[in-house]
Design a protein around this motif. Structure first.
Motif, PDB file in Angstrom:
ATOM      1  N   GLY A 106       2.100 -12.899  24.853  1.00 47.15           N
ATOM      2  CA  GLY A 106       2.605 -12.381  23.593  1.00 47.15           C
ATOM      3  C   GLY A 106       3.901 -13.013  23.112  1.00 47.15           C
ATOM      4  N   ASP A 107       4.645 -13.705  23.998  1.00 47.55           N
ATOM      5  CA  ASP A 107       5.910 -14.320  23.591  1.00 47.55           C
ATOM      6  C   ASP A 107       5.699 -15.364  22.504  1.00 47.55           C
ATOM      7  OD1 ASP A 107       7.565 -12.814  25.163  1.00 47.55           O
ATOM      8  OD2 ASP A 107       7.917 -14.373  26.668  1.00 47.55           O
ATOM      9  N   LYS A 108       4.712 -16.218  22.682  1.00 45.69           N
ATOM     10  CA  LYS A 108       4.456 -17.262  21.701  1.00 45.69           C
ATOM     11  C   LYS A 108       4.112 -16.645  20.349  1.00 45.69           C
ATOM     12  CE  LYS A 108       1.647 -21.345  20.738  1.00 45.69           C
ATOM     13  NZ  LYS A 108       0.655 -22.297  21.255  1.00 45.69           N
ATOM     14  N   GLU A 109       3.247 -15.661  20.346  1.00 49.08           N
ATOM     15  CA  GLU A 109       2.839 -15.024  19.103  1.00 49.08           C
ATOM     16  C   GLU A 109       4.018 -14.363  18.404  1.00 49.08           C
ATOM     17  OE1 GLU A 109       1.243 -14.709  22.058  1.00 49.08           O
ATOM     18  OE2 GLU A 109      -0.486 -15.947  21.538  1.00 49.08           O
ATOM     19  N   LYS A 110       4.901 -13.699  19.165  1.00 50.35           N
ATOM     20  CA  LYS A 110       6.089 -13.057  18.585  1.00 50.35           C
ATOM     21  C   LYS A 110       6.986 -14.097  17.923  1.00 50.35           C
ATOM     22  CE  LYS A 110       6.407  -9.251  21.860  1.00 50.35           C
ATOM     23  NZ  LYS A 110       7.173  -8.719  23.004  1.00 50.35           N
ATOM     24  N   CYS A 111       7.172 -15.224  18.599  1.00 47.92           N
ATOM     25  CA  CYS A 111       8.034 -16.279  18.058  1.00 47.92           C
ATOM     26  C   CYS A 111       7.454 -16.860  16.777  1.00 47.92           C
ATOM     27  CB  CYS A 111       8.243 -17.384  19.091  1.00 47.92           C
ATOM     28  SG  CYS A 111       9.300 -16.880  20.471  1.00 47.92           S
ATOM     29  N   LEU A 112       6.169 -17.167  16.794  1.00 45.75           N
ATOM     30  CA  LEU A 112       5.535 -17.746  15.617  1.00 45.75           C
ATOM     31  C   LEU A 112       5.518 -16.748  14.451  1.00 45.75           C
ATOM     32  CD1 LEU A 112       2.598 -19.698  17.305  1.00 45.75           C
ATOM     33  CD2 LEU A 112       4.815 -20.594  16.541  1.00 45.75           C
ATOM     34  N   LYS A 113       5.278 -15.484  14.767  1.00 43.68           N
ATOM     35  CA  LYS A 113       5.248 -14.447  13.733  1.00 43.68           C
ATOM     36  C   LYS A 113       6.628 -14.253  13.096  1.00 43.68           C
ATOM     37  CE  LYS A 113       3.711  -9.746  12.850  1.00 43.68           C
ATOM     38  NZ  LYS A 113       3.109  -8.538  13.398  1.00 43.68           N
ATOM     39  N   SER A 114       7.696 -14.488  13.856  1.00 45.58           N
ATOM     40  CA  SER A 114       9.055 -14.325  13.326  1.00 45.58           C
ATOM     41  C   SER A 114       9.453 -15.460  12.398  1.00 45.58           C
ATOM     42  CB  SER A 114      10.067 -14.219  14.465  1.00 45.58           C
ATOM     43  OG  SER A 114      10.311 -15.494  15.040  1.00 45.58           O
ATOM     44  N   GLY A 115       8.665 -16.549  12.399  1.00 44.81           N
ATOM     45  CA  GLY A 115       8.973 -17.670  11.519  1.00 44.81           C
ATOM     46  C   GLY A 115       9.242 -18.981  12.228  1.00 44.81           C
ATOM     47  N   MET A 116       9.149 -18.974  13.556  1.00 54.69           N
ATOM     48  CA  MET A 116       9.330 -20.228  14.290  1.00 54.69           C
ATOM     49  C   MET A 116       8.113 -21.115  14.073  1.00 54.69           C
ATOM     50  SD  MET A 116      11.057 -19.150  17.882  1.00 54.69           S
ATOM     51  CE  MET A 116      12.387 -17.966  17.923  1.00 54.69           C
ATOM     52  N   ASP A 117       8.331 -22.415  14.239  1.00 56.67           N
ATOM     53  CA  ASP A 117       7.264 -23.382  13.991  1.00 56.67           C
ATOM     54  C   ASP A 117       6.498 -23.769  15.244  1.00 56.67           C
ATOM     55  OD1 ASP A 117       7.729 -24.032  11.086  1.00 56.67           O
ATOM     56  OD2 ASP A 117       9.724 -24.379  11.917  1.00 56.67           O
TER      57      ASP A 117
END
Length: 85
Positions: free
Chosen positions: A39-50
């Motif tokens: 879930g870490d990757k998904e949280k980061c991408l959802k927050s606006g990270m590329d």
């Protein structure tokens, strides 16, 4: 973006950067973390990270990610110059 910052967490920092206007929305933000929990990757991408890279970070992986995201930005800027509408 280091995922373990002392004052502001990575998600909050990314959202703040993205809210700073048009130019800030184009800045590539890549998460770097030693924690690759579910879930870490998904949280980061959802927050606006590329992108999301887990440590240890190899030079080739970092280079590939930077090149990919900066290339997108260059193409986008070139398209804006051709069609400034």
């Amino acid at each position: 973006m280091d995922c373990h910052m002392p004052v502001m967490d990575r998600l909050e920092a990314t959202k703040l950067i993205r809210s700073m206007g048009d130019k800030a929305r184009d800045i590539p933000i890549i998460a770097l973390t030693a924690n690759a929990l579910t879930g870490d990757k998904e949280k980061c991408l959802k927050s606006g990270m590329d992108d999301f890279i887990s440590k240890p970070v190899g030079v080739s992986r970092l280079k590939e990610s930077l090149y990919r995201h900066l290339s997108k930005q260059l193409v986008s800027n070139e398209n804006r110059l051709k069609d400034p509408a």
